[in-house]
Design a protein around this motif. Structure first.
Motif, PDB file in Angstrom:
ATOM      1  N   ARG A  63       1.111   3.387  10.771  1.00 17.12           N
ATOM      2  CA  ARG A  63       1.565   4.780  10.666  1.00 17.12           C
ATOM      3  C   ARG A  63       1.840   5.337  12.068  1.00 17.12           C
ATOM      4  NH1 ARG A  63      -2.204   4.530   6.327  1.00 17.12           N
ATOM      5  NH2 ARG A  63      -1.202   5.018   4.329  1.00 17.12           N
ATOM      6  N   TYR A 129       5.600  -3.220   8.955  1.00  7.49           N
ATOM      7  CA  TYR A 129       5.891  -1.883   9.477  1.00  7.49           C
ATOM      8  C   TYR A 129       7.166  -1.333   8.843  1.00  7.49           C
ATOM      9  CZ  TYR A 129       6.980   1.859  12.774  1.00  7.49           C
ATOM     10  OH  TYR A 129       7.278   3.075  13.327  1.00  7.49           O
ATOM     11  N   GLN A 132       6.514  -0.298   5.229  1.00  7.10           N
ATOM     12  CA  GLN A 132       5.750   0.942   5.122  1.00  7.10           C
ATOM     13  C   GLN A 132       6.569   2.159   5.520  1.00  7.10           C
ATOM     14  OE1 GLN A 132       1.894   1.718   7.375  1.00  7.10           O
ATOM     15  NE2 GLN A 132       1.173   1.637   5.263  1.00  7.10           N
ATOM     16  N   LYS A 133       7.584   1.963   6.325  1.00  4.33           N
ATOM     17  CA  LYS A 133       8.472   3.075   6.660  1.00  4.33           C
ATOM     18  C   LYS A 133       9.324   3.479   5.458  1.00  4.33           C
ATOM     19  CE  LYS A 133       7.423   4.318  10.739  1.00  4.33           C
ATOM     20  NZ  LYS A 133       6.875   5.691  10.923  1.00  4.33           N
ATOM     21  N   THR A 135       8.199   2.886   2.117  1.00  4.23           N
ATOM     22  CA  THR A 135       7.277   3.370   1.095  1.00  4.23           C
ATOM     23  C   THR A 135       5.833   3.214   1.559  1.00  4.23           C
ATOM     24  OG1 THR A 135       6.437   3.007  -1.158  1.00  4.23           O
ATOM     25  CG2 THR A 135       7.356   1.109  -0.024  1.00  4.23           C
ATOM     26  N   ASP A 136       4.978   4.167   1.177  1.00  4.82           N
ATOM     27  CA  ASP A 136       3.557   4.098   1.503  1.00  4.82           C
ATOM     28  C   ASP A 136       2.762   3.363   0.432  1.00  4.82           C
ATOM     29  OD1 ASP A 136       3.483   5.312   3.985  1.00  4.82           O
ATOM     30  OD2 ASP A 136       3.398   7.335   3.146  1.00  4.82           O
ATOM     31  N   LEU A 138       1.134   0.569  -0.997  1.00  3.71           N
ATOM     32  CA  LEU A 138       0.745  -0.744  -0.486  1.00  3.71           C
ATOM     33  C   LEU A 138       0.940  -1.846  -1.509  1.00  3.71           C
ATOM     34  CD1 LEU A 138      -2.490   0.146   1.523  1.00  3.71           C
ATOM     35  CD2 LEU A 138      -0.211  -0.353   2.400  1.00  3.71           C
ATOM     36  N   GLU A 185      -7.449  -0.178   3.158  1.00  4.53           N
ATOM     37  CA  GLU A 185      -7.222   1.089   2.469  1.00  4.53           C
ATOM     38  C   GLU A 185      -7.926   1.155   1.115  1.00  4.53           C
ATOM     39  OE1 GLU A 185      -5.705   3.643   3.789  1.00  4.53           O
ATOM     40  OE2 GLU A 185      -5.208   2.538   5.632  1.00  4.53           O
TER      41      GLU A 185
END
Length: 258
Positions: A63, A129, A132-133, A135-136, A138, A185
């Motif tokens: 993040r 990375y 994740q940019k 979609t969050d 996981l 997480e």
């Protein structure tokens, strides 16, 4: 977490041990006891490289803004990769192949370095990375990197082109980096998985003692053995983490000075 530092340190020792035989093969040294001990290395070679990637994912923070991420990647992985590769290749050229140093260094720069696992980790981190940019979620990252793992294995198995910068290994490694991030997480899942693997991996290791697919400089995983590879590597990594967690003893600064 101190136990993860312990885990990384022990993994480095295992890495050296796993490569010790190739060094001895260049000499006339023979030792039956060492051969016996070395014969047991399949217990950890099935997970020790995935463990590096999973722990790296667990300890990573994706993040970040792109500039901060790239700066961190350059400082922590890319520059050490080239520095260590240049030293390694220079010494190898001087002491073993007796090649021209400039030719060796140029080859190192073009190939991205000789340390395949660092190159794979760089690629894996960039992949995670980037996902994740977008979609969050996981779970989406896990699914996407699992597909990439299959693609990396297929490309390697069927020899579909060259493997510059060990990108095929990077595709495989991306799943373990994503899994490490997922476990960080989801601590409840992480703790349950640690307890389960503490008891399950020793049995799995004995059952599959002589046929353990693994990821090294030569990827010995096929599409058919992916399930076995994932079970052994993930369970073995978590089992290893539990062991390191139990043997690590946090020390206070005052105790270190006494």
């Amino acid at each position: 977490m101190s136990y993860l530092d312990v885990a990384k340190g022990v993994l480095i020792i295992l890495l050296v041990f796993a490569h010790f035989r190739s060094a001895l093969n260049r000499t006339d040294f023979k030792n039956d006891y060492f051969e016996y001990v070395y014969g047991w290395n399949s217990i950890f070679t099935c997970f020790y490289m995935p463990a590096f990637f999973l722990i790296s994912g667990y300890c990573s923070n994706f993040r970040k803004d792109p500039k901060t991420f790239l700066k961190s990647l350059l400082k922590s992985l890319v520059l050490p990769l080239f520095a260590l590769s240049l030293v390694n290749d220079t010494m190898y050229a001087l002491m073993v192949t007796h090649q021209d140093i400039s030719t060796t260094l140029l080859k190192t720069i073009k190939s991205g370095g000789t340390l395949w696992f660092i190159q794979a980790l760089v690629i894996a981190k960039v992949i995670c990375y980037s996902i994740q940019k977008v979609t969050d979620a996981l779970i989406i990252m896990l699914i996407a990197t699992f597909v990439l793992l299959i693609a990396g294995v297929a490309l390697n198995q069927f020899n579909l082109g060259s493997n510059p910068f060990y990108y095929q290994h990077g595709l495989v490694a991306s799943f373990f980096v994503a899994l490490g991030l997922f476990l960080k997480e989801n601590q409840s899942i992480y703790e349950k998985a640690l307890k389960y693997c503490l008891y399950s991996y020793p049995l799995l290791a004995l059952i599959n003692f002589w046929r353990s697919p693994n990821i090294t400089a030569s990827l010995s995983v096929s599409l058919k053995t992916i399930p076995l590879f994932l079970i052994l590597s993930v369970c073995g990594t978590l089992f290893f983490i539990v062991i390191c967690k139990n043997i690590s003893v946090p020390l206070k600064w005052d105790e270190l000075n006494n």
